[in-house]
Scaffold this active site. Structure first.
Site, mmCIF file in Angstrom:
data_model
loop_
_atom_site.group_PDB
_atom_site.id
_atom_site.type_symbol
_atom_site.label_atom_id
_atom_site.label_comp_id
_atom_site.label_asym_id
_atom_site.label_seq_id
_atom_site.Cartn_x
_atom_site.Cartn_y
_atom_site.Cartn_z
ATOM 1 N N HIS A 83 9.406 -3.122 -7.261
ATOM 2 C CA HIS A 83 8.728 -2.109 -8.069
ATOM 3 C C HIS A 83 9.570 -0.853 -8.277
ATOM 4 C CE1 HIS A 83 7.092 -0.227 -4.244
ATOM 5 N NE2 HIS A 83 7.249 0.856 -4.979
ATOM 6 N N ASP A 136 7.606 -8.262 -3.332
ATOM 7 C CA ASP A 136 8.138 -6.977 -3.821
ATOM 8 C C ASP A 136 9.549 -6.710 -3.278
ATOM 9 O OD1 ASP A 136 8.324 -4.505 -4.997
ATOM 10 O OD2 ASP A 136 6.906 -3.508 -3.644
ATOM 11 N N SER A 233 9.783 3.814 -0.722
ATOM 12 C CA SER A 233 9.723 2.428 -1.167
ATOM 13 C C SER A 233 11.095 1.776 -1.201
ATOM 14 C CB SER A 233 9.118 2.340 -2.567
ATOM 15 O OG SER A 233 7.726 2.315 -2.476
ATOM 16 N N GLY A 234 11.128 0.519 -0.764
ATOM 17 C CA GLY A 234 12.379 -0.232 -0.768
ATOM 18 C C GLY A 234 13.176 -0.036 0.504
#
Ligand code: 4AZ
Length: 286
Positions: A83, A136, A233-234
């Site tokens: 994402h 994801d 995120s990530g």
């Protein structure tokens, strides 16, 4: 259930045309209901696999263009969240971004420490489901090698690091308050791997996403407190010296009853194995 930060911040590819928000800038603040994202500052040498994804063209230079986290799993391979690389986030496919970079070996985003390495290739998991957030992850190939000391091994399926109760460290440059306080320097939070049960109950399906135990990992503290947040995120969740999760989504940050949801790295390992296996041995099976 309120709209999750993940969804208000970074929308999936499928909705790209409908959204023009710029992550970190237009994000809906997490409720001011005493959310505590109980982390602490660290030096990058304490989690040298933690990298920042950056595009100054897209996100401006005030925080060196940082918009997501990532993690080095080989000298030229960085994992991040699918994402993070959506067209809605970047404004274009990653291959068209001229200044998409990975910043490694840097604690303070505005320092010159470490290196900025251009992205040679970025592949979003074709199986990523933007509704549930399953799968994801994305794989970035760097134009230049990182030192081996910056690489963290991935935990395969069956690794004891996935056992509920195991202590883990999540690191990144994301929101430290739950209300939009983005630090210049790297932070980390100590969380625990939680039973799938807790996330299945917290996220049975709905606007925030759906917890899927086969491809996601539940982590945090049952009572709330330390957690990853927007901008992380990530980035990596490391337990027992191995990578078990990538920061993916959740409802708010650090709230009791709403643990953090991570991409389960054993599922990434499986996906990568299948991809390279099909390339290397197209007709190997009898
Ligand atoms: C986000 O928007 C995000 N508390 C990341 C992690 C969590 C929530 C939101 C988990 O990037």
């Amino acid at each position: 259930m309120r709209r999750s930060v993940a969804r208000s911040l970074i929308r999936p590819l499928a909705l790209a045309a409908a959204m023009t928000v710029i992550p970190l800038v237009n994000a809906t603040p997490v409720a001011a209901d005493s959310v505590v994202v109980g982390g602490f500052p660290i030096d990058v040498s304490q989690a040298p696999w933690t990298v920042a994804l950056s595009s100054r063209d897209r996100f401006g230079g005030t925080r060196a263009g940082q918009f997501c986290g990532g993690v080095a799993v080989a000298r030229t391979t960085v994992l991040t969240a699918a994402h993070c690389l959506g067209e809605d986030v970047l404004g274009a496919p990653p291959s068209r971004m001229r200044d998409l970079k990975v910043i490694a070996g840097r604690t303070d985003l505005l320092s010159a420490e470490g290196q900025e390495i251009p992205v040679r290739d970025a592949r979003i998991n074709p199986g990523y489901d933007s509704e549930t957030h399953a799968g994801d992850f994305a794989v970035i190939t760097l134009a230049k090698e990182l030192p081996q000391s910056a690489v963290v091994p991935m935990a395969s399926a069956g690794d004891p690091a996935y056992t509920p109760g195991t202590e883990a460290l999540v690191s990144g440059w994301g929101d430290t308050s739950g209300a939009g306080a983005y630090p210049r320097t790297l932070h980390a939070a100590r969380v625990r791997v939680l039973a799938d049960d807790l996330c299945t109950r917290a996220y049975p399906g709905g606007p925030d996403g759906t917890y899927r135990a086969d491809s996601m990992l539940c982590a945090g503290e049952p009572a709330g407190g330390p957690d990853a947040c927007q901008g992380d995120s990530g980035g990596p969740l490391v337990a027992a010296g191995r990578l078990v999760g990538l920061v993916s989504w959740g409802s708010g940050c650090g709230r009791p009853g709403n643990p953090g949801v991570y991409t389960r790295v054993s599922d990434v390992v499986r996906g990568l194995g299948a991809a390279s296996g099909s390339q290397k041995r197209p007709q190997a099976r009898p």
